[in-house]
Design an enzyme around this catalytic site. Sequence first.
Site, short mmCIF file in Angstrom:
data_model
loop_
_atom_site.label_atom_id
_atom_site.label_comp_id
_atom_site.label_asym_id
_atom_site.label_seq_id
_atom_site.Cartn_x
_atom_site.Cartn_y
_atom_site.Cartn_z
N SER B 176 3.66 -3.08 -25.84
CA SER B 176 4.25 -2.96 -27.25
C SER B 176 4.44 -4.89 -27.36
O SER B 176 3.44 -5.96 -27.01
CB SER B 176 5.24 -2.25 -27.83
OG SER B 176 5.52 -1.26 -27.52
N HIS B 199 -0.53 -1.22 -29.85
CA HIS B 199 -0.21 0.08 -30.45
C HIS B 199 0.41 -0.84 -31.52
O HIS B 199 0.80 -1.25 -31.75
CB HIS B 199 0.07 1.79 -30.01
CG HIS B 199 2.00 0.77 -30.33
ND1 HIS B 199 2.89 1.19 -31.12
CD2 HIS B 199 3.15 0.31 -29.00
CE1 HIS B 199 3.93 0.68 -30.58
NE2 HIS B 199 4.17 0.29 -29.47
#
Lengths: 76, 293
Positions: B176, B199
């Site tokens: 992330s 993501h």
Amino acid sequence: MLYSIIPPEIVFDEWDGAELETYQQITLGGRQVIIQPIGEKQMKIVQLISSDPADFLNARFQPGSVFEFTPEIFAE
Amino acid sequence: MSRDNDRTRLIDKHDDLVGSTLKIGDNVPGETPQVSPTGPVGPPPDTPNNPQTRGPAPGNPAPQKERRMKLRNASMAALRQFGQTTVPPEGPSDIHMLNIIGQIEGHMVLPPKNKSTKYEHILPQLMAVEENPKIKGLLVVLNTVGGDIEAGLAIAEMISSMTKPVVSLVLGGGHSIGVPIAVAADYSYIAKTASMTIHPIRLTGLVISVPQTYDYLDKMQDRVVRFVTSHSNISTERFKHLMFETGELVRDVGTVLIGDAAVREGLINEVGGLSHALQKLRSMLNQTNNKIH
């Protein structure tokens, strides 16, 4: 706002971290350390916060190392 | 000469440090002078009464001898107390290391069970590394699950705008918001087994009184995408494609890149470990030295 692979319900889950709450962050010998007080006179090093790798070779700053609260330390 | 001064200062600094150690040693009544210096890890045989066994010290010998003795007593005290060896302090290293672990903690204090790296620790350290003339380079080691977007971007921007060489090494995970931090360095490594999850940023409903419209999330996401694509070899299209890939993650969209997959996608420069990262850093140091002289 979090951008993490850990779901927020786990990150913010209520948890009784009674031991963690006694931790304090202090300056010791010019370094930032997180300590856990043992009684009134002593403290145990929990974590050393430093970017100098040499600090981590100093046995006095190893986690678990015990220091005494002395006036000298605070006089620095 | 200046090197000698540095050394003296170092010993001074160490004396300050071991002040408290001496206290502990002194608590053992009358024992300090009798400690045998001939243990397996002790310094060369030398008693306080026989300082001649050491070579002549440069400069003012008396205080230095005193300091050495103090140091020796301190290490003996440590030995008594812990029954383990002490590693002799080598003095500050010219390559510093930032350890970015767990959650990256930003504007909000996370519950204490989360292992976290706080931006109020990291940002001043980055500034100190940049300003300190004795520090030549920085190694950033990442093992993070992500965290606060703005804290992560702040750290990434600080790292990318440093003049000193910075090498990053992704170990375990750089997920992330760890992705922009990893690519912010001048050169990046990923361990063979390490993974990076890419993501989308999504609505969590946790930030109160912030209008989290779709546009807002999109803008937050753009900041990350723009930073990553401008600091690595991956294209915006490809990065967004990885972000919204289906079938990779269970119940979610996104991609997990493991080891050389991250290198193939152009996110990370090379697969490697600690020795590679340090070698690279040293070679970058030599290059900058050559440029100056």
